[in-house]
Write an enzyme that holds these catalytic residues in place. Structure first.
Site, PDB file in Angstrom:
ATOM      1  N   ASP A  28       0.832  -1.205   0.000  1.00  0.00           N
ATOM      2  CA  ASP A  28       0.000   0.000   0.000  1.00  0.00           C
ATOM      3  C   ASP A  28       0.869   1.259   0.000  1.00  0.00           C
ATOM      4  O   ASP A  28       1.938   1.278   0.615  1.00  0.00           O
ATOM      5  CB  ASP A  28      -0.898  -0.021   1.248  1.00  0.00           C
ATOM      6  CG  ASP A  28      -2.017   1.003   1.172  1.00  0.00           C
ATOM      7  OD1 ASP A  28      -2.354   1.450   0.060  1.00  0.00           O
ATOM      8  OD2 ASP A  28      -2.552   1.354   2.235  1.00  0.00           O
ATOM      9  N   ASN A  76     -10.522  -3.717  -6.513  1.00  0.00           N
ATOM     10  CA  ASN A  76      -9.783  -2.717  -7.291  1.00  0.00           C
ATOM     11  C   ASN A  76     -10.434  -2.394  -8.625  1.00  0.00           C
ATOM     12  O   ASN A  76     -10.082  -1.398  -9.277  1.00  0.00           O
ATOM     13  CB  ASN A  76      -8.347  -3.168  -7.526  1.00  0.00           C
ATOM     14  CG  ASN A  76      -7.465  -3.040  -6.303  1.00  0.00           C
ATOM     15  OD1 ASN A  76      -6.458  -3.732  -6.169  1.00  0.00           O
ATOM     16  ND2 ASN A  76      -7.828  -2.159  -5.369  1.00  0.00           N
TER      17      ASN A  76
END
Length: 248
Positions: A28, A76
Protein backbone atom coordinates in the site's frame (compact mmCIF):
# COMPACT_ATOMS: atom_id res chain seq x y z
CA UNK A 1 -5.80 -30.35 19.24
CA UNK A 2 -7.44 -30.46 15.83
CA UNK A 3 -5.53 -30.81 12.60
CA UNK A 4 -5.79 -27.17 11.51
CA UNK A 5 -4.46 -25.79 14.78
CA UNK A 6 -1.59 -28.25 14.65
CA UNK A 7 -0.81 -27.09 11.11
CA UNK A 8 -0.73 -23.47 12.28
CA UNK A 9 1.65 -24.23 15.14
CA UNK A 10 5.02 -25.09 13.55
CA UNK A 11 7.73 -25.67 16.13
CA UNK A 12 10.13 -23.42 14.21
CA UNK A 13 7.91 -20.41 14.83
CA UNK A 14 6.48 -21.25 18.25
CA UNK A 15 8.62 -18.87 20.29
CA UNK A 16 11.17 -16.11 20.15
CA UNK A 17 13.87 -16.44 17.57
CA UNK A 18 11.76 -18.34 15.03
CA UNK A 19 11.84 -17.34 11.39
CA UNK A 20 8.67 -16.99 9.30
CA UNK A 21 8.16 -19.51 6.55
CA UNK A 22 5.32 -17.61 4.89
CA UNK A 23 5.22 -13.81 4.68
CA UNK A 24 2.42 -11.84 3.01
CA UNK A 25 2.45 -8.14 2.18
CA UNK A 26 -0.33 -5.67 1.45
CA UNK A 27 1.61 -3.34 -0.85
CA UNK A 28 0.00 0.00 0.00
CA UNK A 29 1.05 3.58 -0.62
CA UNK A 30 1.90 3.87 -4.32
CA UNK A 31 -0.56 6.70 -4.88
CA UNK A 32 0.58 8.68 -1.85
CA UNK A 33 4.21 8.19 -2.84
CA UNK A 34 3.45 9.73 -6.23
CA UNK A 35 1.30 12.53 -4.79
CA UNK A 36 4.09 13.60 -2.42
CA UNK A 37 6.31 14.06 -5.48
CA UNK A 38 3.63 15.74 -7.62
CA UNK A 39 3.72 12.78 -10.00
CA UNK A 40 0.87 10.85 -11.64
CA UNK A 41 -0.35 7.75 -9.80
CA UNK A 42 1.11 5.48 -12.48
CA UNK A 43 4.58 6.69 -11.46
CA UNK A 44 3.91 5.37 -7.97
CA UNK A 45 2.76 2.04 -9.37
CA UNK A 46 5.91 1.77 -11.48
CA UNK A 47 8.06 2.33 -8.41
CA UNK A 48 5.89 -0.18 -6.60
CA UNK A 49 6.89 -2.80 -9.17
CA UNK A 50 10.54 -2.00 -8.44
CA UNK A 51 9.85 -2.48 -4.74
CA UNK A 52 8.26 -5.85 -5.52
CA UNK A 53 11.38 -6.89 -7.43
CA UNK A 54 13.61 -5.90 -4.52
CA UNK A 55 11.42 -7.71 -2.04
CA UNK A 56 11.28 -10.95 -4.03
CA UNK A 57 15.08 -11.01 -4.28
CA UNK A 58 15.42 -10.22 -0.58
CA UNK A 59 12.93 -12.94 0.37
CA UNK A 60 15.08 -15.56 -1.33
CA UNK A 61 18.25 -14.25 0.31
CA UNK A 62 16.59 -14.15 3.74
CA UNK A 63 15.33 -17.71 3.52
CA UNK A 64 11.61 -16.99 3.27
CA UNK A 65 9.89 -20.06 1.87
CA UNK A 66 6.75 -18.29 0.59
CA UNK A 67 6.16 -14.62 -0.19
CA UNK A 68 2.59 -13.59 -1.01
CA UNK A 69 1.98 -10.15 -2.54
CA UNK A 70 -1.45 -8.53 -2.77
CA UNK A 71 -1.23 -7.15 -6.30
CA UNK A 72 -4.84 -6.57 -7.37
CA UNK A 73 -7.93 -7.10 -5.25
CA UNK A 74 -11.42 -7.99 -6.41
CA UNK A 75 -12.42 -4.50 -5.19
CA UNK A 76 -9.78 -2.72 -7.29
CA UNK A 77 -12.13 -2.91 -10.30
CA UNK A 78 -13.84 0.12 -8.74
CA UNK A 79 -10.85 2.28 -9.63
CA UNK A 80 -10.84 4.47 -12.77
CA UNK A 81 -10.50 2.49 -16.00
CA UNK A 82 -7.31 4.35 -16.87
CA UNK A 83 -5.63 3.28 -13.63
CA UNK A 84 -6.76 -0.32 -14.07
CA UNK A 85 -5.27 -0.23 -17.56
CA UNK A 86 -1.98 1.07 -16.16
CA UNK A 87 -1.91 -1.69 -13.53
CA UNK A 88 -2.61 -4.42 -16.08
CA UNK A 89 0.10 -3.03 -18.34
CA UNK A 90 2.60 -3.12 -15.49
CA UNK A 91 1.57 -6.68 -14.70
CA UNK A 92 2.23 -7.71 -18.30
CA UNK A 93 5.65 -6.08 -18.28
CA UNK A 94 6.55 -7.64 -14.93
CA UNK A 95 5.80 -11.15 -16.18
CA UNK A 96 7.53 -10.64 -19.53
CA UNK A 97 10.59 -8.85 -18.16
CA UNK A 98 11.09 -10.85 -14.96
CA UNK A 99 10.23 -14.43 -15.76
CA UNK A 100 13.80 -15.27 -16.83
CA UNK A 101 15.26 -13.89 -13.60
CA UNK A 102 12.62 -15.62 -11.48
CA UNK A 103 13.23 -18.95 -13.20
CA UNK A 104 17.01 -18.68 -12.89
CA UNK A 105 16.74 -17.67 -9.22
CA UNK A 106 14.75 -20.81 -8.38
CA UNK A 107 11.49 -18.95 -7.72
CA UNK A 108 8.23 -20.83 -8.19
CA UNK A 109 5.31 -18.64 -9.25
CA UNK A 110 1.80 -19.21 -7.90
CA UNK A 111 -1.31 -17.08 -8.36
CA UNK A 112 -4.33 -16.96 -6.07
CA UNK A 113 -7.66 -15.35 -6.87
CA UNK A 114 -9.78 -15.45 -10.01
CA UNK A 115 -7.02 -14.41 -12.38
CA UNK A 116 -8.75 -16.09 -15.30
CA UNK A 117 -11.18 -13.18 -15.32
CA UNK A 118 -8.33 -10.97 -16.58
CA UNK A 119 -7.66 -10.40 -20.28
CA UNK A 120 -6.75 -13.55 -22.24
CA UNK A 121 -3.21 -12.39 -23.04
CA UNK A 122 -2.44 -11.86 -19.34
CA UNK A 123 -3.95 -15.24 -18.46
CA UNK A 124 -1.75 -16.88 -21.10
CA UNK A 125 1.37 -15.13 -19.77
CA UNK A 126 0.55 -16.20 -16.21
CA UNK A 127 -0.12 -19.81 -17.19
CA UNK A 128 3.17 -19.98 -19.09
CA UNK A 129 5.11 -18.47 -16.18
CA UNK A 130 3.51 -20.86 -13.69
CA UNK A 131 4.35 -23.86 -15.88
CA UNK A 132 7.91 -22.69 -16.48
CA UNK A 133 8.69 -22.27 -12.77
CA UNK A 134 6.67 -25.20 -11.42
CA UNK A 135 9.71 -27.28 -10.43
CA UNK A 136 11.58 -24.46 -8.68
CA UNK A 137 11.93 -24.73 -4.92
CA UNK A 138 14.10 -21.93 -3.52
CA UNK A 139 11.19 -19.52 -2.92
CA UNK A 140 7.53 -19.51 -3.87
CA UNK A 141 6.20 -16.15 -5.04
CA UNK A 142 2.43 -16.00 -4.70
CA UNK A 143 0.70 -13.13 -6.46
CA UNK A 144 -2.88 -12.37 -5.41
CA UNK A 145 -4.72 -11.22 -8.55
CA UNK A 146 -8.42 -10.39 -8.63
CA UNK A 147 -8.36 -11.84 -5.12
CA UNK A 148 -10.72 -11.21 -2.22
CA UNK A 149 -10.76 -13.28 0.96
CA UNK A 150 -14.55 -13.10 1.27
CA UNK A 151 -14.92 -14.36 -2.31
CA UNK A 152 -12.44 -17.15 -1.51
CA UNK A 153 -14.56 -18.23 1.46
CA UNK A 154 -17.79 -18.00 -0.53
CA UNK A 155 -16.29 -20.26 -3.20
CA UNK A 156 -15.30 -22.77 -0.53
CA UNK A 157 -18.79 -22.68 1.01
CA UNK A 158 -20.41 -23.23 -2.38
CA UNK A 159 -18.22 -26.27 -3.01
CA UNK A 160 -19.22 -27.72 0.37
CA UNK A 161 -22.88 -27.03 -0.35
CA UNK A 162 -22.68 -28.76 -3.72
CA UNK A 163 -21.02 -31.80 -2.18
CA UNK A 164 -23.57 -31.91 0.64
CA UNK A 165 -26.54 -31.73 -1.75
CA UNK A 166 -24.99 -34.51 -3.83
CA UNK A 167 -24.54 -36.64 -0.71
CA UNK A 168 -20.76 -36.72 -1.00
CA UNK A 169 -20.18 -35.23 2.46
CA UNK A 170 -21.97 -34.95 5.78
CA UNK A 171 -22.06 -31.24 6.75
CA UNK A 172 -21.72 -32.18 10.42
CA UNK A 173 -18.25 -33.61 9.76
CA UNK A 174 -16.77 -30.46 8.17
CA UNK A 175 -13.90 -29.05 10.22
CA UNK A 176 -11.38 -26.26 9.87
CA UNK A 177 -8.88 -28.51 8.09
CA UNK A 178 -11.52 -29.29 5.47
CA UNK A 179 -12.06 -25.57 4.91
CA UNK A 180 -8.34 -24.94 4.53
CA UNK A 181 -8.17 -27.69 1.92
CA UNK A 182 -10.60 -25.74 -0.28
CA UNK A 183 -8.90 -22.37 -0.04
CA UNK A 184 -6.63 -20.94 -2.73
CA UNK A 185 -3.67 -21.39 -0.37
CA UNK A 186 -4.30 -25.07 0.39
CA UNK A 187 -0.87 -26.15 -0.87
CA UNK A 188 1.05 -23.45 1.01
CA UNK A 189 2.47 -23.39 4.54
CA UNK A 190 0.54 -21.46 7.21
CA UNK A 191 0.78 -17.69 7.08
CA UNK A 192 3.24 -16.53 9.75
CA UNK A 193 3.64 -12.80 9.12
CA UNK A 194 1.40 -10.27 7.38
CA UNK A 195 2.85 -6.82 6.69
CA UNK A 196 0.95 -3.76 5.50
CA UNK A 197 2.86 -0.72 4.35
CA UNK A 198 1.87 2.98 4.35
CA UNK A 199 0.61 3.19 7.93
CA UNK A 200 -2.92 1.94 7.27
CA UNK A 201 -4.14 -0.60 9.82
CA UNK A 202 -6.65 -2.90 8.16
CA UNK A 203 -6.59 -6.19 6.24
CA UNK A 204 -8.66 -5.02 3.26
CA UNK A 205 -10.19 -8.41 2.52
CA UNK A 206 -6.81 -10.15 2.32
CA UNK A 207 -6.17 -13.69 3.63
CA UNK A 208 -8.78 -13.34 6.37
CA UNK A 209 -8.89 -17.05 7.25
CA UNK A 210 -5.13 -17.50 6.89
CA UNK A 211 -4.36 -14.50 9.11
CA UNK A 212 -6.16 -15.97 12.13
CA UNK A 213 -2.88 -16.61 13.99
CA UNK A 214 -0.47 -14.65 11.81
CA UNK A 215 1.63 -11.90 13.32
CA UNK A 216 0.46 -8.53 11.97
CA UNK A 217 2.79 -5.61 11.31
CA UNK A 218 1.72 -2.19 10.10
CA UNK A 219 4.66 -0.09 8.97
CA UNK A 220 4.66 3.57 7.94
CA UNK A 221 6.93 3.05 4.93
CA UNK A 222 5.15 3.67 1.62
CA UNK A 223 5.41 0.61 -0.60
CA UNK A 224 7.70 2.15 -3.27
CA UNK A 225 10.26 2.79 -0.51
CA UNK A 226 10.11 -0.74 0.90
CA UNK A 227 13.39 -2.64 0.53
CA UNK A 228 15.54 -5.47 1.84
CA UNK A 229 16.31 -3.62 5.08
CA UNK A 230 12.61 -3.07 5.76
CA UNK A 231 11.86 -6.75 5.17
CA UNK A 232 14.79 -7.84 7.33
CA UNK A 233 13.60 -5.52 10.11
CA UNK A 234 10.12 -7.04 9.98
CA UNK A 235 11.57 -10.54 10.16
CA UNK A 236 13.72 -9.48 13.10
CA UNK A 237 10.67 -8.12 14.91
CA UNK A 238 8.76 -11.31 14.14
CA UNK A 239 11.54 -13.29 15.81
CA UNK A 240 10.99 -11.37 19.04
CA UNK A 241 7.30 -12.17 19.30
CA UNK A 242 5.87 -14.99 21.39
CA UNK A 243 3.45 -17.13 19.40
CA UNK A 244 1.16 -19.16 21.66
CA UNK A 245 -1.70 -20.05 19.26
CA UNK A 246 -4.21 -19.79 22.11
CA UNK A 247 -2.02 -21.70 24.59
CA UNK A 248 0.17 -20.51 27.45
Amino acid sequence: MNQAVAKADPASAAGKGGAPRHVAIIMDGNGRWAKKRLLPRVAGHKQGVEAARRTVRAAGDLGIEVLTLYAFSSENWRRPASEIGDLMGLLRRFIIDDIDELAEAGVRLRVIGDYRALSPDIVSLIDSAIARTAENSRTTLVIALNYGAQDELVRAIRSFAADAVAGRIDPQTINDADVEARLDTSDLPPLDLLIRTSGEKRLSNFLLWQAAYAELMFVDTLWPDFDRDALAAAIGQFGQRERRFGGL
